[in-house]
Design a protein around this motif. Structure first.
Motif, PDB file in Angstrom:
ATOM      1  N   ILE A  74      46.365  25.726  35.892  1.00 45.62           N
ATOM      2  CA  ILE A  74      45.562  27.176  36.766  1.00 45.62           C
ATOM      3  C   ILE A  74      46.008  27.908  36.240  1.00 45.62           C
ATOM      4  O   ILE A  74      47.187  28.880  36.186  1.00 45.62           O
ATOM      5  CB  ILE A  74      45.690  26.798  38.208  1.00 45.62           C
ATOM      6  N   ASN A  75      45.295  29.382  35.081  1.00 44.31           N
ATOM      7  CA  ASN A  75      45.391  30.724  34.768  1.00 44.31           C
ATOM      8  C   ASN A  75      44.289  31.348  35.536  1.00 44.31           C
ATOM      9  O   ASN A  75      42.901  30.834  35.195  1.00 44.31           O
ATOM     10  CB  ASN A  75      45.208  30.587  33.006  1.00 44.31           C
ATOM     11  N   ALA A  76      44.449  31.538  36.626  1.00 45.05           N
ATOM     12  CA  ALA A  76      43.538  32.423  37.538  1.00 45.05           C
ATOM     13  C   ALA A  76      43.368  33.789  37.476  1.00 45.05           C
ATOM     14  O   ALA A  76      42.898  34.763  37.617  1.00 45.05           O
ATOM     15  CB  ALA A  76      44.440  32.389  39.024  1.00 45.05           C
ATOM     16  N   THR A  80      45.395  35.693  40.336  1.00 41.90           N
ATOM     17  CA  THR A  80      47.523  35.761  39.966  1.00 41.90           C
ATOM     18  C   THR A  80      47.464  35.997  40.462  1.00 41.90           C
ATOM     19  O   THR A  80      48.811  36.382  41.825  1.00 41.90           O
ATOM     20  CB  THR A  80      46.914  35.475  38.273  1.00 41.90           C
ATOM     21  N   HIS A  81      47.491  37.878  40.801  1.00 48.37           N
ATOM     22  CA  HIS A  81      47.782  38.831  41.176  1.00 48.37           C
ATOM     23  C   HIS A  81      47.709  39.150  42.650  1.00 48.37           C
ATOM     24  O   HIS A  81      48.328  40.771  43.492  1.00 48.37           O
ATOM     25  CB  HIS A  81      48.058  40.376  40.241  1.00 48.37           C
ATOM     26  N   THR A  82      46.780  39.211  42.789  1.00 45.29           N
ATOM     27  CA  THR A  82      45.697  39.567  44.313  1.00 45.29           C
ATOM     28  C   THR A  82      45.847  38.695  45.321  1.00 45.29           C
ATOM     29  O   THR A  82      45.143  38.646  45.969  1.00 45.29           O
ATOM     30  CB  THR A  82      44.293  40.234  44.113  1.00 45.29           C
ATOM     31  N   VAL A 100      49.806  29.065  33.739  1.00 43.09           N
ATOM     32  CA  VAL A 100      49.507  29.256  32.312  1.00 43.09           C
ATOM     33  C   VAL A 100      48.862  30.059  32.350  1.00 43.09           C
ATOM     34  O   VAL A 100      47.661  30.879  33.284  1.00 43.09           O
ATOM     35  CB  VAL A 100      49.074  27.886  32.292  1.00 43.09           C
ATOM     36  N   HIS A 101      49.902  30.519  31.453  1.00 43.46           N
ATOM     37  CA  HIS A 101      48.962  32.233  31.310  1.00 43.46           C
ATOM     38  C   HIS A 101      49.615  32.620  29.699  1.00 43.46           C
ATOM     39  O   HIS A 101      50.298  32.674  29.228  1.00 43.46           O
ATOM     40  CB  HIS A 101      50.255  33.802  31.960  1.00 43.46           C
ATOM     41  N   LEU A 102      48.235  33.326  28.893  1.00 46.52           N
ATOM     42  CA  LEU A 102      48.808  33.281  27.793  1.00 46.52           C
ATOM     43  C   LEU A 102      49.619  33.894  27.486  1.00 46.52           C
ATOM     44  O   LEU A 102      50.254  34.290  26.513  1.00 46.52           O
ATOM     45  CB  LEU A 102      47.333  34.062  27.328  1.00 46.52           C
ATOM     46  N   SER A 103      49.386  35.707  27.835  1.00 44.38           N
ATOM     47  CA  SER A 103      50.201  36.580  27.812  1.00 44.38           C
ATOM     48  C   SER A 103      51.667  35.986  28.472  1.00 44.38           C
ATOM     49  O   SER A 103      51.401  36.107  29.574  1.00 44.38           O
ATOM     50  CB  SER A 103      49.983  38.031  28.007  1.00 44.38           C
ATOM     51  N   ASN A 104      52.318  37.038  27.952  1.00 42.37           N
ATOM     52  CA  ASN A 104      54.197  37.253  28.957  1.00 42.37           C
ATOM     53  C   ASN A 104      53.325  38.257  29.790  1.00 42.37           C
ATOM     54  O   ASN A 104      53.822  39.496  29.957  1.00 42.37           O
ATOM     55  CB  ASN A 104      55.175  37.477  27.815  1.00 42.37           C
ATOM     56  N   PHE A 111      52.483  45.582  38.232  1.00 39.92           N
ATOM     57  CA  PHE A 111      51.389  45.021  38.698  1.00 39.92           C
ATOM     58  C   PHE A 111      51.315  43.460  38.674  1.00 39.92           C
ATOM     59  O   PHE A 111      50.676  42.262  39.474  1.00 39.92           O
ATOM     60  CB  PHE A 111      50.672  45.825  39.236  1.00 39.92           C
ATOM     61  N   ARG A 112      51.415  43.183  37.354  1.00 44.18           N
ATOM     62  CA  ARG A 112      51.328  41.754  36.937  1.00 44.18           C
ATOM     63  C   ARG A 112      52.716  40.683  36.526  1.00 44.18           C
ATOM     64  O   ARG A 112      52.983  39.431  36.752  1.00 44.18           O
ATOM     65  CB  ARG A 112      51.325  41.382  35.577  1.00 44.18           C
ATOM     66  N   HIS A 113      53.892  41.355  37.089  1.00 37.40           N
ATOM     67  CA  HIS A 113      54.837  40.625  37.314  1.00 37.40           C
ATOM     68  C   HIS A 113      54.612  39.155  38.262  1.00 37.40           C
ATOM     69  O   HIS A 113      55.605  38.369  38.379  1.00 37.40           O
ATOM     70  CB  HIS A 113      55.721  41.440  36.988  1.00 37.40           C
TER      71      HIS A 113
END
Ligand code: CA2
Length: 146
Positions: A74-76, A80-82, A100-104, A111-113
């Protein structure tokens, strides 16, 4: 019979390859899907590759997954963050889950951490672009064999 892996993609991932190539690369979701199908065939697995911009649709697909799927990648996206709803749905099923995430996401805005999905995932791969999906399939293949 080959195991079928459900690969879920969340909001805006249908736009891949059209904008923000510096963050997400030039691959489209279609090329990522094709690479997943090839890798899955090598691993003797099938993939069911889906994308939705709708949180409720993703929840429904997760709830239904145990009937027909052996694992989830899953790449939500931003959910993912909410999304506590996605966390609850993923926590309610007994399937191996790789996030999975494309970016680091840890190199990006604060807020993406945080990831709600990570609380329910067996493992997480980020920052490797579309290759992360293939690595997730490899991880699931090994887990399903053991
Ligand atoms: O790095 C990832 O894979 C993300 O899940 C992508 C999400 C982002 O919200 C997460 O923090 C990290 C965004 C997907 C949207 O992708 C776009 C691609 C091209 C143009 C616009 C958005």
């Amino acid at each position: 019979m080959a195991a079928t892996i459900l690969i879920l993609n969340g909001p805006n991932l249908n736009l891949l390859g059209t904008r923000e190539p510096d963050i997400y690369g030039r691959e489209t979701l279609e090329t990522i899907e094709a690479a997943c199908r090839n890798r899955a065939a090598d691993l003797d697995m099938d993939v069911d590759f889906r994308q939705s911009n709708d949180e409720g649709q993703l929840v429904t697909w997760i709830q239904e997954a145990p009937k027909s799927h052996a694992g989830i990648v899953i790449n939500a996206g931003a959910y993912t963050h909410t999304s506590v709803a996605l966390l609850d749905a993923l926590s309610a099923i007994d399937l191996p889950i790789i996030e999975v995430h494309l970016s680091n996401i840890h190199r990006r805005e604060e807020f993406r951490h945080h990831s709600f999905v990570s609380k329910a995932a067996d493992g997480m791969i980020c920052g490797l672009g579309g290759q992360g999906y293939e690595l997730a399939l490899e991880a699931l293949a090994k887990r399903l064999k053991n």
